[in-house]
Design an enzyme around this catalytic site. Structure first.
Site, PDB file in Angstrom:
ATOM      1  N   ASN A  28       0.850  -1.196   0.000  1.00 49.68           N
ATOM      2  CA  ASN A  28       0.000   0.000   0.000  1.00 49.68           C
ATOM      3  C   ASN A  28       0.887   1.248   0.000  1.00 49.68           C
ATOM      4  O   ASN A  28       0.783   2.117   0.858  1.00 49.68           O
ATOM      5  CB  ASN A  28      -0.967  -0.009   1.190  1.00 49.68           C
ATOM      6  CG  ASN A  28      -2.064   1.029   1.046  1.00 49.68           C
ATOM      7  OD1 ASN A  28      -2.369   1.771   1.966  1.00 49.68           O
ATOM      8  ND2 ASN A  28      -2.652   1.122  -0.135  1.00 49.68           N
ATOM      9  N   LEU A  29       1.782   1.292  -0.981  1.00 50.55           N
ATOM     10  CA  LEU A  29       2.873   2.267  -0.965  1.00 50.55           C
ATOM     11  C   LEU A  29       2.389   3.688  -1.250  1.00 50.55           C
ATOM     12  O   LEU A  29       1.538   3.912  -2.107  1.00 50.55           O
ATOM     13  CB  LEU A  29       3.930   1.868  -2.000  1.00 50.55           C
ATOM     14  CG  LEU A  29       4.510   0.454  -1.844  1.00 50.55           C
ATOM     15  CD1 LEU A  29       5.573   0.195  -2.895  1.00 50.55           C
ATOM     16  CD2 LEU A  29       5.078   0.228  -0.450  1.00 50.55           C
ATOM     17  N   HIS A  33       6.950   5.827   1.478  1.00 47.57           N
ATOM     18  CA  HIS A  33       7.715   4.626   1.112  1.00 47.57           C
ATOM     19  C   HIS A  33       8.680   4.926  -0.044  1.00 47.57           C
ATOM     20  O   HIS A  33       9.828   4.467  -0.055  1.00 47.57           O
ATOM     21  CB  HIS A  33       6.779   3.496   0.649  1.00 47.57           C
ATOM     22  CG  HIS A  33       5.857   2.988   1.702  1.00 47.57           C
ATOM     23  ND1 HIS A  33       4.508   3.246   1.699  1.00 47.57           N
ATOM     24  CD2 HIS A  33       6.090   2.213   2.798  1.00 47.57           C
ATOM     25  CE1 HIS A  33       3.941   2.653   2.736  1.00 47.57           C
ATOM     26  NE2 HIS A  33       4.874   2.020   3.423  1.00 47.57           N
ATOM     27  N   LYS A 145      11.498   7.225  10.214  1.00 46.11           N
ATOM     28  CA  LYS A 145      11.448   7.718  11.590  1.00 46.11           C
ATOM     29  C   LYS A 145      10.009   7.906  12.081  1.00 46.11           C
ATOM     30  O   LYS A 145       9.796   8.164  13.259  1.00 46.11           O
ATOM     31  CB  LYS A 145      12.217   9.039  11.715  1.00 46.11           C
ATOM     32  CG  LYS A 145      13.715   8.817  11.764  1.00 46.11           C
ATOM     33  CD  LYS A 145      14.499  10.096  11.605  1.00 46.11           C
ATOM     34  CE  LYS A 145      14.625  10.861  12.883  1.00 46.11           C
ATOM     35  NZ  LYS A 145      15.611  11.972  12.743  1.00 46.11           N
ATOM     36  N   LYS A 146       9.018   7.790  11.194  1.00 51.99           N
ATOM     37  CA  LYS A 146       7.637   7.890  11.670  1.00 51.99           C
ATOM     38  C   LYS A 146       7.368   6.796  12.701  1.00 51.99           C
ATOM     39  O   LYS A 146       6.705   7.016  13.697  1.00 51.99           O
ATOM     40  CB  LYS A 146       6.629   7.779  10.522  1.00 51.99           C
ATOM     41  CG  LYS A 146       5.198   8.045  11.014  1.00 51.99           C
ATOM     42  CD  LYS A 146       4.167   7.937   9.931  1.00 51.99           C
ATOM     43  CE  LYS A 146       3.637   6.536   9.795  1.00 51.99           C
ATOM     44  NZ  LYS A 146       2.701   6.133  10.862  1.00 51.99           N
TER      45      LYS A 146
END
Length: 282
Positions: A28-29, A33, A145-146
């Site tokens: 589900n890019l 991503h 980093k999310k």
């Protein structure tokens, strides 16, 4: 781009590649991503991506079955980014027998924050990441980093198990209004999507307050509680909003705060049926 689902075929394809960079995903890019793929290219060659929705990291009441799967669209996006191999195993490929050997992260990192509210999550993440590393054998792997705590858990796993993989962190990609891009944003209604920006706004307010000056641990707790109350009043269901030390994600004491310990504020909250996470370094 070659699409491979079988582990042995993948190893055959990558034999002799000693500078491979790996970006694991659950598909589900979105632009977040794809930014990882571009960053990966700066750290080696070729770029290997994977798509695998990992059942081990979902709890019994979580969204494994309805997690968005958009394989054909994902393939198109990865081809445009110049990815060399997409490893897309089925569950039977990656777990041909029950995965009884698991990787258990230490409690002081794996059972706090996300680990507290999603029991077993980091065990599932560590187990699949170690297995994917074993299949791909990359020199470098890129993580966003999310998922701040996940990044730290994986870094520590690599260090403690002496894995020959360098972990490269990637900055969070945000929509124009500041909302962190996430595959789960697709669950939000139009009204919820407009409201969702309040999460990063809340983190920015906390960042501002903390940077203003000499706070004690008690002050920080009060700021966290006020932020949770504010989101709750707007109809959110916060799991946590917490200021932690960047070094180990534990709370800072007064002495550490006085010594200007580097901090990060992390949050997870439900808006309607959608659980959103975000963080901001302070």
């Amino acid at each position: 781009m070659k699409i491979i689902s079988n582990i042995q075929d993948l190893r055959d394809q990558l034999r002799g590649q000693n500078r491979a960079v790996f970006v694991p995903t659950m598909g589900n890019l979105h632009e977040g991503h794809l930014s990882l793929m571009r960053l990966a290219r700066q750290h080696g060659d070729p770029v290997i991506a994977s798509i695998f929705v990992n059942r081990l990291q979902f709890g019994p009441n979580e969204d494994f079955d309805k997690y968005p799967r958009t394989f054909e669209a994902d393939v198109e996006k990865l081809e445009k980014e110049g990815v060399y191999v997409l490893f897309a195993p089925t569950e039977k490929d990656l777990y041909p027998e029950p995965q009884e050997y698991r990787v258990e992260p230490p409690q002081n990192l794996g059972k706090i924050l996300e680990g507290e509210f999603r029991p077993g999550f980091f065990q599932g993440v560590c187990t699949v990441v170690l297995k994917l590393f074993s299949c791909v054998q990359p020199k470098v792997a890129v993580f966003g980093k999310k998922d701040y705590q996940q990044l730290m858990v994986i870094r520590q796993m690599c260090r403690q198990l002496a894995l020959p993989v360098d972990i490269v962190p990637a900055e969070t990609v945000r929509a124009e209004d500041g909302l962190a891009l996430s595959s789960r944003n697709g669950y939000l209604s139009t009204e919820e999507r407009a409201e969702a920006v309040q999460l990063i706004q809340t983190l920015k307010e906390i960042q501002e307050k903390v940077l203003q000056g000499k706070l004690t641990a008690t002050d920080i707790t009060k700021i966290e509680q006020e932020a949770c109350a504010k989101l709750s009043a707007r109809g959110w269901l916060p799991d946590y909003i917490s200021v932690r030390k960047r070094s180990d994600l534990l709370s800072a004491n007064d002495a550490e705060l006085s010594a200007n310990e580097q901090l990060v504020v992390l949050a997870a909250a439900k808006l309607g049926k959608t659980r959103l996470i975000d963080n901001l370094e302070i």
